[in-house]
Design a protein around this motif. Sequence first.
Motif, short mmCIF file in Angstrom:
data_model
loop_
_atom_site.label_atom_id
_atom_site.label_comp_id
_atom_site.label_asym_id
_atom_site.label_seq_id
_atom_site.Cartn_x
_atom_site.Cartn_y
_atom_site.Cartn_z
N MET A 1 0.84 -1.17 0.00
CA MET A 1 0.00 0.00 0.00
C MET A 1 0.89 1.23 0.00
N SER A 2 0.63 2.14 -0.90
CA SER A 2 1.43 3.35 -0.98
C SER A 2 0.93 4.37 0.04
N VAL A 3 1.74 5.38 0.29
CA VAL A 3 1.38 6.43 1.23
C VAL A 3 0.13 7.16 0.73
N LYS A 4 0.06 7.41 -0.57
CA LYS A 4 -1.09 8.10 -1.14
C LYS A 4 -2.38 7.30 -0.92
N GLU A 5 -2.31 5.98 -1.13
CA GLU A 5 -3.48 5.13 -0.91
C GLU A 5 -3.89 5.15 0.57
N LEU A 6 -2.89 5.12 1.45
CA LEU A 6 -3.17 5.16 2.88
C LEU A 6 -3.83 6.48 3.26
N GLN A 7 -3.32 7.59 2.72
CA GLN A 7 -3.91 8.89 3.01
C GLN A 7 -5.36 8.95 2.55
N THR A 8 -5.65 8.41 1.39
CA THR A 8 -7.01 8.40 0.87
C THR A 8 -7.92 7.60 1.79
N GLN A 9 -7.45 6.44 2.24
CA GLN A 9 -8.27 5.61 3.11
C GLN A 9 -8.46 6.24 4.49
N VAL A 10 -7.44 6.93 4.97
CA VAL A 10 -7.55 7.58 6.28
C VAL A 10 -8.64 8.64 6.25
N LEU A 11 -8.75 9.38 5.16
CA LEU A 11 -9.77 10.42 5.07
C LEU A 11 -11.18 9.85 5.05
N ASP A 12 -11.32 8.58 4.73
CA ASP A 12 -12.63 7.93 4.73
C ASP A 12 -13.02 7.38 6.11
N LEU A 13 -12.08 7.42 7.06
CA LEU A 13 -12.35 6.89 8.39
C LEU A 13 -13.23 7.84 9.21
N SER A 14 -13.88 7.29 10.21
CA SER A 14 -14.63 8.12 11.14
C SER A 14 -13.64 8.92 11.99
N VAL A 15 -14.14 9.92 12.65
CA VAL A 15 -13.29 10.76 13.48
C VAL A 15 -12.64 9.93 14.58
N SER A 16 -13.39 9.05 15.21
CA SER A 16 -12.83 8.25 16.30
C SER A 16 -11.73 7.31 15.79
N ASP A 17 -11.92 6.74 14.60
CA ASP A 17 -10.88 5.86 14.03
C ASP A 17 -9.63 6.66 13.67
N ARG A 18 -9.82 7.88 13.16
CA ARG A 18 -8.65 8.72 12.85
C ARG A 18 -7.90 9.10 14.11
N MET A 19 -8.64 9.37 15.20
CA MET A 19 -7.98 9.69 16.46
C MET A 19 -7.18 8.48 16.97
N ALA A 20 -7.74 7.29 16.83
CA ALA A 20 -7.02 6.08 17.24
C ALA A 20 -5.75 5.91 16.41
N LEU A 21 -5.85 6.21 15.12
CA LEU A 21 -4.68 6.12 14.25
C LEU A 21 -3.61 7.14 14.67
N VAL A 22 -4.05 8.35 14.99
CA VAL A 22 -3.10 9.38 15.45
C VAL A 22 -2.39 8.91 16.71
N GLN A 23 -3.12 8.28 17.61
CA GLN A 23 -2.52 7.79 18.84
C GLN A 23 -1.45 6.74 18.56
N VAL A 24 -1.72 5.85 17.61
CA VAL A 24 -0.74 4.82 17.25
C VAL A 24 0.51 5.47 16.67
N VAL A 25 0.32 6.46 15.80
CA VAL A 25 1.46 7.13 15.17
C VAL A 25 2.27 7.89 16.20
N VAL A 26 1.60 8.64 17.08
CA VAL A 26 2.30 9.41 18.11
C VAL A 26 3.05 8.47 19.04
N GLN A 27 2.41 7.38 19.41
CA GLN A 27 3.08 6.41 20.29
C GLN A 27 4.32 5.85 19.62
#
Length: 75
Positions: free
Chosen positions: A1-27
């Motif tokens: 999966m490319s970064v561009k594909e990941l970015q596209t899919q992230v924008l389709d996530l709910s706000v709570s799922d995006r927050m969970a993703l942010v937490q994983v990245v920050v951690q």
Amino acid sequence: MSVKELQTQVLDLSVSDRMALVQVVVQSLRDPHQCSDRRTLVHKMKGLLRTAQPAPTDAQVADMLNQRQMERTLT
């Protein structure tokens, strides 16, 4: 999966799922040894993208894109 594909899919996530993703990245940035294995991190992020719903049909995706385009032109 490319970064561009990941970015596209992230924008389709709910706000709570995006927050969970942010937490994983920050951690992963706080403790690089904990998520040093790229495969582990990618696996965790892909898990956030999974849903119990079936994938949208081509017609549904086209409708979503049209709605988004109309929202952009109206604002």
